[in-house]
Each structure stands twice: as C-alpha cells, then as structure tokens.
Design a protein around this motif. Sequence first.
Motif: not given
Length: 273
Positions: A51-72
Amino acid sequence: MKGKILALFLTLILVSCKVNQNKPNDLNYMQNIEKVAIESSAKNSVSTIQAGDQLVIWITAKDMDVVKPFNQNYSSSEMIQTNNTAGGNTPSQGTVTISGPTYIVDANGDIDFPVLGKINTTNKTFTGFKDELRDRMTQYVVNPTVSMRLANFKITVLGEVNRQGDYTISNGQATILNALGLAGDLTIYGKREDVLVIRTENGQVIHGRVNLQDANLINSPYYNLKQGDAIIVSSNNTKDLTAKQNPNTGLILTGISIAVTAVAVVVSLFNKK
C-alpha cells in the motif's frame, strides 16, 4: 637509574590512557568472501506490492492507437523525477526522470486501472502483477507489452554513516551495500558487525541484523533491500568511550606528561652532580 624509571612510568601512563582503536581489518567488509559458498539471493530480492506504492505502468503494442485507452491517465507533460539523494543539504548524485501513467496502491491494495477497473495487488510480486495485466489485456489488444516501475522506492540510512538521510532508488532495486555507498559509507566509529535493518511488509514490522564483515551477508534476506527499509548503524565501543571521555582529558594528559618529563630531567641532572 631513577630517570629511566620515571621515563618508563611516563610511557606506561600514556599507553594506558590511549583510547583503543579498531584494528585495520576490523574496517574491511566481507573478509571471508573466498570461503563462502554464495547461494542465489534472488529469492530474497522478490518484493510484493505494498500500500502506498506508486506504480508507473505503460502499455504498448504494435498499434499504439489501440492501447491509448489503457494509458488515458497520462499526458506527455507528466513526469516523475527521482534521484539518489539524501535529505537535507546533501548534493544530488544523479537524477532520473520516469514518465508514464502513475497509479497509487490504496490501503486495500487496489489500483484503479483504465478499462479494466479496480485490480487488487495484495501479495502480488511486480513480475506476477505485470503478467496478470498482460493476460487481461489480451482480451482487447493483440500482443500487448506491459512496462512497470516503482517510482517511490525509498530507503532510510541512519547512525554512524557520513550522510544520513532518505534515498530514492530510481530503478527500484538496491542492496544494503548500495545504500551504504549512497550514504558515504560508515564512519570509523560504525559497528560493522551489527547493522540493524527494519522492514515493513504487509503491515507488519520486522527486523534483522547483518554483519558487514561476513560474506554470508550476501545470503541474508536483508542483503537485497525492499521498499521502505531503514538501515541503522550503531556506534562501536571506541565512539562510546570517546563520548564518555572528559573533554579536558587531552589537556590533563599533556600536563601530566610535561610534569613527569620535568621531574625526570631534574632527577637526571641531580644524579649527575
């Protein structure tokens, strides 16, 4: 003859009053490294998300437009700056910028992730949680890649070190030797054979002691540090004796030395007559 006796008496006084110093090899780390069978310490470095950890999570894929919702939650102007510095006026020792969507683990161990909703991290390792995220996103994205870093991996070093303070480790990995290096190493008064490490895991405070002079340190569960660890270096006997010593002891000894020397000279001259 009397002069020689007084000179010997003076020498004994000076030697007996001298504070015992550490032998040179008492300051060396891992003195028996050649004799120790080093086991894999990887198992000791595995941390679970807290608890309290700050997680930096970045989602990538071949088509970056597809993963935009996960990096919103992220905009290009966002960034987290971490550095390996101590508190107070200690100068910076290197700054690393981490950018990406940041999720703070709440008291229940949850993060609120776009599209997927609340995800619990309790008792999960970083690797395990990354795999879980990737598996869940395959429902929406073909061959997604999950990058995750801990942005607030912080340790505290106190006691007989040259630079006490809090240190943020940018890559989320550190050993007790790394931490002591950031703190400028132990002073000559630090007790190297008995260093205390205090750790909080899953709301429980535990502690252990390590001997920096023993290479078995590498096999200790406290060799690889975890988020929030505090390292406390106690003072050795030399420091304790020095602290208890009368600040005027040096002047007193000097006065005694001069007085005894003067008496010895007078007696020597008297014997020559």
